[in-house]
Design an enzyme around this catalytic site. Sequence first.
Site, mmCIF file in Angstrom:
data_model
loop_
_atom_site.group_PDB
_atom_site.id
_atom_site.type_symbol
_atom_site.label_atom_id
_atom_site.label_comp_id
_atom_site.label_asym_id
_atom_site.label_seq_id
_atom_site.Cartn_x
_atom_site.Cartn_y
_atom_site.Cartn_z
ATOM 1 N N LYS A 14 10.294 -53.568 -0.900
ATOM 2 C CA LYS A 14 8.945 -53.117 -1.213
ATOM 3 C C LYS A 14 8.796 -52.916 -2.731
ATOM 4 O O LYS A 14 9.804 -52.880 -3.465
ATOM 5 C CB LYS A 14 8.669 -51.810 -0.456
ATOM 6 N N TYR A 54 1.311 -55.504 9.771
ATOM 7 C CA TYR A 54 1.552 -54.278 10.529
ATOM 8 C C TYR A 54 0.834 -54.270 11.878
ATOM 9 O O TYR A 54 1.225 -53.522 12.763
ATOM 10 C CB TYR A 54 1.221 -53.038 9.690
ATOM 11 N N ASN A 156 9.875 -45.974 0.856
ATOM 12 C CA ASN A 156 11.217 -46.047 1.439
ATOM 13 C C ASN A 156 11.912 -47.379 1.151
ATOM 14 O O ASN A 156 12.791 -47.792 1.893
ATOM 15 C CB ASN A 156 11.170 -45.730 2.934
ATOM 16 N N HIS A 159 11.121 -52.886 4.011
ATOM 17 C CA HIS A 159 10.663 -53.102 5.383
ATOM 18 C C HIS A 159 11.747 -53.900 6.088
ATOM 19 O O HIS A 159 12.283 -54.845 5.512
ATOM 20 C CB HIS A 159 9.360 -53.915 5.437
ATOM 21 N N GLU A 170 7.132 -61.558 12.852
ATOM 22 C CA GLU A 170 7.001 -61.300 11.411
ATOM 23 C C GLU A 170 7.502 -62.465 10.556
ATOM 24 O O GLU A 170 6.912 -62.750 9.515
ATOM 25 C CB GLU A 170 7.788 -60.039 11.038
#
Length: 201
Positions: A14, A54, A156, A159, A170
């Site tokens: 990310k 998402y 965080n 992904h 995905e």
Amino acid sequence: MAHPKTERTLVIVKPDGIQRALIGEIIRRYERTGLKLVALKMLIPTEAMIEEHYLLDPNWKKSVGEKAISSYVKKGEKPPSTDPIEVADSVVVSLKKYMTSGPVIAMVWEGGHAVELVRKITGSTEPRSASIGTIRGDFVLDSYQMADTDTRAIRNLIHASGTVPEAEKEIPHWFKPEEIIRYHVPHEATLYDVDMKGILE
Ligand code: GDP
Ligand code: MG
């Protein structure tokens, strides 16, 4: 059933992972297990790409909201809402901002139980409670509480697909089939071949 060694998973470093100069560290942690990198690109995602990503799994919203609420309850803190869908809707808005704020690196990793293994190495969603030894536990400190207080997504670093069906949806969202490379590395023989042949002279 396909052999587990052919399993693939999607990983995205990310924007905060790139800003923190953790690209090499993150790749190293997956690579050293024996998993094989079969696709990689750097890009700045669009908001549409993130929203679609998402919402690929129709159950994601409910589960993300429930996970957040139970994390608050476990710590004796008050969740921002008791409706999981309401929590998830605001997470999607925050995620679009977060994930389009700079370049990301998307990757596909392949090998035995790739989805489960990558999640184990990555750690749980909230860095505050992620185990020591995981990437999220070792390299960052964010919490549901801090992120929600500031109406932003939890930072965080990574992904990683949560389940095999999630990975299967995905991967084609981020990569064309021809961008995923089929090739061999010598250590696959030691990891997967039925007989350990050809070692002794
Ligand atoms: P993951 O699979 O561990 O990445 O977690 P999820 O799929 O449940 O959520 C996707 C991403 O949304 C997470 O990695 C966080 O960046 C963010 N996020 C999830 N839940 C919350 C939340 O309750 N509040 C905020 N602010 N961000 C969240
Ligand atoms: Mg997820």
